[in-house]
Design an enzyme around this catalytic site. Sequence first.
Site, PDB file in Angstrom:
ATOM      1  N   LYS A   1       0.854  -1.191   0.000  1.00 55.50           N
ATOM      2  CA  LYS A   1       0.000   0.000   0.000  1.00 55.50           C
ATOM      3  C   LYS A   1       0.883   1.232   0.000  1.00 55.50           C
ATOM      4  CE  LYS A   1       0.632   1.975   3.387  1.00 55.50           C
ATOM      5  NZ  LYS A   1       1.905   2.494   4.041  1.00 55.50           N
TER       6      LYS A   1
ATOM      7  N   TYR B   1      -4.541   4.419   6.165  1.00 61.39           N
ATOM      8  CA  TYR B   1      -5.083   3.478   7.153  1.00 61.39           C
ATOM      9  C   TYR B   1      -6.442   3.964   7.682  1.00 61.39           C
ATOM     10  CZ  TYR B   1      -0.768   0.789   7.273  1.00 61.39           C
ATOM     11  OH  TYR B   1       0.290  -0.011   6.926  1.00 61.39           O
TER      12      TYR B   1
HETATM   13  P1  NAD Z   1      12.486   1.469   2.274  1.00 60.31           P
HETATM   14  O1  NAD Z   1      13.062   2.757   1.846  1.00 60.31           O
HETATM   15  O2  NAD Z   1      12.952   0.896   3.577  1.00 60.31           O
HETATM   16  O3  NAD Z   1      12.707   0.357   1.161  1.00 60.31           O
HETATM   17  C1  NAD Z   1      12.455   0.619  -0.208  1.00 60.31           C
HETATM   18  C2  NAD Z   1      13.307  -0.299  -1.048  1.00 60.31           C
HETATM   19  O4  NAD Z   1      13.099   0.014  -2.417  1.00 60.31           O
HETATM   20  C3  NAD Z   1      14.815  -0.144  -0.774  1.00 60.31           C
HETATM   21  O5  NAD Z   1      15.401  -1.410  -0.674  1.00 60.31           O
HETATM   22  C4  NAD Z   1      15.317   0.579  -2.005  1.00 60.31           C
HETATM   23  O6  NAD Z   1      16.658   0.247  -2.319  1.00 60.31           O
HETATM   24  C5  NAD Z   1      14.359   0.073  -3.077  1.00 60.31           C
HETATM   25  N1  NAD Z   1      14.272   0.942  -4.252  1.00 60.31           N
HETATM   26  C6  NAD Z   1      14.167   0.486  -5.508  1.00 60.31           C
HETATM   27  N2  NAD Z   1      14.163   1.491  -6.380  1.00 60.31           N
HETATM   28  C7  NAD Z   1      14.282   2.619  -5.665  1.00 60.31           C
HETATM   29  C8  NAD Z   1      14.356   3.998  -6.018  1.00 60.31           C
HETATM   30  N3  NAD Z   1      14.278   4.402  -7.305  1.00 60.31           N
HETATM   31  N4  NAD Z   1      14.463   4.891  -5.022  1.00 60.31           N
HETATM   32  C9  NAD Z   1      14.494   4.519  -3.733  1.00 60.31           C
HETATM   33  N5  NAD Z   1      14.458   3.215  -3.340  1.00 60.31           N
HETATM   34  C10 NAD Z   1      14.351   2.266  -4.304  1.00 60.31           C
HETATM   35  O7  NAD Z   1      10.897   1.657   2.293  1.00 60.31           O
HETATM   36  P2  NAD Z   1       9.840   0.713   3.000  1.00 60.31           P
HETATM   37  O8  NAD Z   1       9.511   1.280   4.325  1.00 60.31           O
HETATM   38  O9  NAD Z   1      10.287  -0.703   2.924  1.00 60.31           O
HETATM   39  O10 NAD Z   1       8.533   0.944   2.077  1.00 60.31           O
HETATM   40  C11 NAD Z   1       8.381   0.289   0.836  1.00 60.31           C
HETATM   41  C12 NAD Z   1       6.880   0.133   0.521  1.00 60.31           C
HETATM   42  O11 NAD Z   1       6.273  -0.625   1.555  1.00 60.31           O
HETATM   43  C13 NAD Z   1       6.102   1.448   0.459  1.00 60.31           C
HETATM   44  O12 NAD Z   1       5.148   1.386  -0.559  1.00 60.31           O
HETATM   45  C14 NAD Z   1       5.430   1.541   1.814  1.00 60.31           C
HETATM   46  O13 NAD Z   1       4.231   2.286   1.800  1.00 60.31           O
HETATM   47  C15 NAD Z   1       5.170   0.085   2.104  1.00 60.31           C
HETATM   48  N6  NAD Z   1       5.100  -0.198   3.551  1.00 60.31           N
HETATM   49  C16 NAD Z   1       4.029  -0.882   4.016  1.00 60.31           C
HETATM   50  C17 NAD Z   1       3.932  -1.153   5.384  1.00 60.31           C
HETATM   51  C18 NAD Z   1       2.771  -1.934   5.901  1.00 60.31           C
HETATM   52  O14 NAD Z   1       2.625  -2.041   7.126  1.00 60.31           O
HETATM   53  N7  NAD Z   1       1.956  -2.540   5.052  1.00 60.31           N
HETATM   54  C19 NAD Z   1       4.919  -0.718   6.252  1.00 60.31           C
HETATM   55  C20 NAD Z   1       6.016  -0.034   5.734  1.00 60.31           C
HETATM   56  C21 NAD Z   1       6.098   0.215   4.382  1.00 60.31           C
END
Ligand code: NAD
Length: 368
Positions: free
Chosen positions: A136, A221
């Site tokens: 999401k 949420y």
């Molecule tokens: P994060 O920054 O920790 O991880 C993102 C990943 O994407 C990294 O490994 C990064 O290297 C990679 N990536 C690939 N292409 C990229 C680019 N062009 N620029 C930047 N990063 C790039 O983020 P996250 O917290 O893991 O969030 C990722 C997704 O998960 C989001 O859509 C977020 O909304 C979702 N999320 C959902 C929940 C949930 O509870 N359902 C919780 C946290 C995050």
Amino acid sequence: MGTRRDFLGKMSLTALSLPILYSPTSLFAACEQPYDGPMLRVAIMGLGSYGTRVAKAMVDCKRAKLVGVISGTPSKILKWQATYDIPQKNCYNYDDFDAIKDNPDIDAVYIITPNALHCEQAIRVAKAGKHVICEKPMAINAEEAERMVNACKDAKVKLLVGYRMHFEPKTVEVIRMRQAGEFGQPKFFQGQSGFVMGNPNQWRLDKELSGGGAMMDIGIYSINGARYMLGEEPIWITAQETKTDPVKFKEGIDETITFQMGFPSGAVASCLSTYAMNHLDRFYMTGEKGWVEMQPSTGYGPIKGRTHKGELDQPHSTHQTLQMEGMAQLIFEDVQPLVPVDGEEGLRDLKIIDAIYLAVKTGRKVTV
Ligand code: NAD
């Protein structure tokens, strides 16, 4: 593996059979029973903080297994290969992952990258003939979400969105109570979703990658919660934005938005989405015959809540384990959660987010 592929293909074509709905405890029961059915073999795309959480949670799944990775960072791939015993043939980068179509050992790709990348990545995964699980918000606007839904329909693959709360037992119990009429006609929902955003240099504060601010990330949420707590879709929206730090929260990155939604029954919702205040993870709903309060309501848990009948005492389990177990059941057995986690569900939230941004911009009441 050809027979397995045939099986998966048939599953996606026959998924319209009568759904079996969860009770609050049925997923636990399923998790505890011995299982020797098909295993959902998942590749995670985006090995960041949430991807890491999902991977750890999947170790405890019986029906789903992490078998592959898609990442732009070779050192991360090596680390994940060692931790999760992932073979080299199941490792891809963002340029070559279309080749996953020729890999019979991967059934689904779980996209856990920045929001603005989801749409094109999901469409590529669908074209490769693999089921899509997407975090999401599933995209950054309804137009993108619609393209994803259509691409997955065309490719005859499932599109599931990471709505982990739809598998969370206390949340499922509240939905069951509402459906059973135990609150009477729902009248009012209040949703408060927010935290103080830290690092100002992360992608969440870069519109090109996030598509928006707190609303995309955490306000969603309260939107989703209003819909599953009230059991209706909004017909109008009003919204107001407040920005106290325009340096940190630039143009297009909302810091704080309050929004109100009206529903066909006459029920109303009043919600807050923010990147500037802590201790905001609370849902309240009141109906003609009862009420429920949940706090925390959507964090990683344990979720806590009480109703007019007393404490919600369903057991806590890691949300992402329950979600992946549930999604495997959905794909293989067509066991549906009480509230769907499909692309249409994600699309509904994005239509509302589009309307909230329009209401903020115009100052007008927007019809959904
Ligand atoms: P994060 O920054 O920790 O991880 C993102 C990943 O994407 C990294 O490994 C990064 O290297 C990679 N990536 C690939 N292409 C990229 C680019 N062009 N620029 C930047 N990063 C790039 O983020 P996250 O917290 O893991 O969030 C990722 C997704 O998960 C989001 O859509 C977020 O909304 C979702 N999320 C959902 C929940 C949930 O509870 N359902 C919780 C946290 C995050």
